[in-house]
Scaffold this motif. Structure first.
Motif, PDB file in Angstrom:
ATOM      1  N   VAL A  68       0.968  -1.604  -0.056  1.00 24.03           N
ATOM      2  CA  VAL A  68       0.461   0.133   0.239  1.00 24.03           C
ATOM      3  C   VAL A  68       1.060   1.252  -0.089  1.00 24.03           C
ATOM      4  O   VAL A  68       0.953   1.934  -0.975  1.00 24.03           O
ATOM      5  N   GLU A  69       1.753   1.125   1.051  1.00 24.17           N
ATOM      6  CA  GLU A  69       3.339   2.003   0.880  1.00 24.17           C
ATOM      7  C   GLU A  69       3.625   2.091  -0.356  1.00 24.17           C
ATOM      8  O   GLU A  69       4.113   3.418  -0.850  1.00 24.17           O
ATOM      9  N   ALA A  70       4.155   0.989  -0.662  1.00 19.22           N
ATOM     10  CA  ALA A  70       4.621   1.670  -2.198  1.00 19.22           C
ATOM     11  C   ALA A  70       4.122   1.686  -3.459  1.00 19.22           C
ATOM     12  O   ALA A  70       4.178   2.957  -4.261  1.00 19.22           O
ATOM     13  N   ALA A  71       2.742   1.761  -3.072  1.00 21.62           N
ATOM     14  CA  ALA A  71       1.941   2.134  -4.287  1.00 21.62           C
ATOM     15  C   ALA A  71       0.970   3.639  -4.168  1.00 21.62           C
ATOM     16  O   ALA A  71       1.996   4.078  -5.459  1.00 21.62           O
ATOM     17  N   VAL A  72       0.896   3.842  -2.854  1.00 20.23           N
ATOM     18  CA  VAL A  72       0.935   5.748  -3.081  1.00 20.23           C
ATOM     19  C   VAL A  72       1.857   6.505  -3.256  1.00 20.23           C
ATOM     20  O   VAL A  72       1.850   7.077  -4.362  1.00 20.23           O
ATOM     21  N   ALA A  73       3.618   5.596  -3.146  1.00 20.87           N
ATOM     22  CA  ALA A  73       4.510   6.542  -3.282  1.00 20.87           C
ATOM     23  C   ALA A  73       4.912   6.288  -4.781  1.00 20.87           C
ATOM     24  O   ALA A  73       5.428   7.063  -5.046  1.00 20.87           O
ATOM     25  N   THR A  74       4.160   5.486  -5.263  1.00 21.01           N
ATOM     26  CA  THR A  74       4.605   5.142  -6.482  1.00 21.01           C
ATOM     27  C   THR A  74       3.882   6.252  -7.556  1.00 21.01           C
ATOM     28  O   THR A  74       4.568   6.772  -8.707  1.00 21.01           O
ATOM     29  N   LEU A  75       2.731   6.071  -7.692  1.00 21.55           N
ATOM     30  CA  LEU A  75       1.672   6.696  -7.657  1.00 21.55           C
ATOM     31  C   LEU A  75       1.793   7.720  -7.337  1.00 21.55           C
ATOM     32  O   LEU A  75       0.798   8.394  -9.382  1.00 21.55           O
ATOM     33  N   VAL A  76       0.958   8.434  -7.010  1.00 21.25           N
ATOM     34  CA  VAL A  76       1.319   9.655  -6.338  1.00 21.25           C
ATOM     35  C   VAL A  76       2.591  10.808  -7.172  1.00 21.25           C
ATOM     36  O   VAL A  76       3.236  10.427  -5.937  1.00 21.25           O
ATOM     37  N   PRO A  77       2.547  11.397  -7.615  1.00 23.86           N
ATOM     38  CA  PRO A  77       3.305  12.774  -7.534  1.00 23.86           C
ATOM     39  C   PRO A  77       3.107  13.036  -6.563  1.00 23.86           C
ATOM     40  O   PRO A  77       2.794  12.984  -5.463  1.00 23.86           O
TER      41      PRO A  77
END
Ligand SMILES: *Cc1c(COP(=O)(O)O)cnc(C)c1O
Length: 373
Positions: A68-77
């Motif tokens: 979840v943390e990785a997805a937020v950091a990777t997806l959100v500018p």
């Protein structure tokens, strides 16, 4: 006795013997045979969401929250703005990690006995055009609420915002179809409804947004774009893979497919759920949620009103009769939770209800009736 207890917890959960046996071999992370297992797992995962045309899937080491943390950091500018739809503990966790990743985060609060309201989401998106991404927890495992994924996905598409879905405790059991539900990222893990062992998560990322994700993550180990690029190029994981977890997941997915896929899994869990709720009702227990928003994944029950009740003692008594229960995650009311997922059937759920009845007896509690009836 060395027989395993049955886990009625939403991960780790009870796995089949076949899945456990898959972990008895050592695999080299550079080896072609192991890379073939990774490739097979990724292919199967994409098929489960019908995402072959629209999405890629990126596995990541760690528990579900890592993904979840990785997805937020990777997806959100870095200058993005995330709206977290909050109706429980896992939503609060998503909001916290979003803020810690230094992304602007707004929380849209709901009560933990309510589903997310699409009307409120629409209003929030209309009111604030700076919101770039919405985070939705599909099944809020905190209380067990099923949130309206289809409606929220439709609103995000309509208003041109990215959608990040934590489908950790629903993926594989509740239908999710990437052909008819638009999402930028969807996160799940090995040790939930696919009935693998814990140790890795995976994130589906929409192909249309993938390239723009390069360089967004401020973390090396959690950069899903980098993990994806490396895996496509080499067939390998960037850093040491959880080899035993991956082969166990491959075996668990083979069993999932043989059972009949998502619809068969949902049917079995629904039967587990009915058996549990009916049996517990006969003992006087009352579920916390209204039936129309309750997912057949995990059930929150009110604690019995009797003064002898204490969760730790109740837990130990149920454990002595072979079953592992789960504490409640609500702050306002005294509850406990019982999972319906894992390699178990209605037979084990009947036995679980019996174990609860014996635990009550051990504690001198005549029934499960909660305070106020
Ligand atoms: C299990 C779960 C997670 C991940 O929790 P971990 O303890 O990190 O595995 C995240 N979200 C939801 C909704 C979950 O059920």
């Amino acid at each position: 006795m060395d027989r395993d207890h049955i886990l009625l917890t939403p991960g780790p959960l009870t796995t089949t013997l076949q899945t456990k046996l898959a972990m008895l071999r050592d695999w080299g992370s550079w080896d072609g045979a192991f890379n073939a297992v990774t490739a097979r797992v990724r292919k199967s995962l994409l098929a489960i969401v019908h995402g072959e045309d629209s999405h890629v899937v990126v596995p990541l080491q760690g528990s579900g929250t890592f993904s979840v943390e990785a997805a937020v950091a990777t997806l959100v500018p870095r200058d993005g703005h995330v709206l977290v739809l909050d109706n429980g503990a896992y939503c609060k966790r998503a909001a916290r990690l979003t803020s810690m990743m230094d992304r602007r985060c707004t929380v849209l609060p709901f009560a933990d006995h309510e589903a997310v309201s699409p009307a409120a989401v629409r209003q929030a998106l209309v009111n604030d055009s700076s919101i770039t991404h919405v985070v939705l927890i599909h099944c809020e495992t905190g209380a067990g609420v099923l949130n309206p994924l289809q409606e929220v996905a439709g609103l995000c598409a309509e208003h041109g915002r990215g959608l990040i879905i934590d489908a950790m405790s629903s993926f594989g059991a509740i239908p999710i179809d990437a052909r008819s539900t638009r999402f930028d990222a969807l996160i799940a893990a090995s040790g939930k409804c696919l009935e693998g062992v814990p140790g890795m998560g995976f994130v589906f990322i929409r192909k249309a947004v993938l390239d723009a994700c390069a360089g967004r993550s401020q973390s090396l180990a959690m950069d899903l774009h980098d993990q994806y690029v490396y895996m496509e190029k080499t067939g390998q994981w960037r850093f040491t893979p959880p080899t035993h977890v991956v082969v166990a997941l491959a075996e668990a997915i083979a069993q999932f497919e043989a059972e009949g896929g998502q619809s068969a899994r949902l049917a079995r869990y629904t039967q587990n759920f009915r058996t549990l709720v009916d049996g517990m009702a006969a003992l006087g227990f009352k579920p916390f949620l209204a039936p129309d928003i309750q997912a057949p994944i995990i059930v929150t029950f009110h604690a019995p009103a009797h003064p002898n009740y204490d969760f730790k003692r109740f837990y130990e008594a149920a454990k002595a009769h072979g079953f592992i229960l789960y504490p409640g995650k609500l702050t306002q009311v005294e509850t406990f939770r019982v999972g319906c997922i894992g390699a178990i059937t209605a037979v084990e759920m009947e036995q679980a209800v019996h174990a609860v009845a014996l635990a009550l007896k051990d504690l001198g509690i005549p029934s499960g009736v909660p305070a106020g009836g």
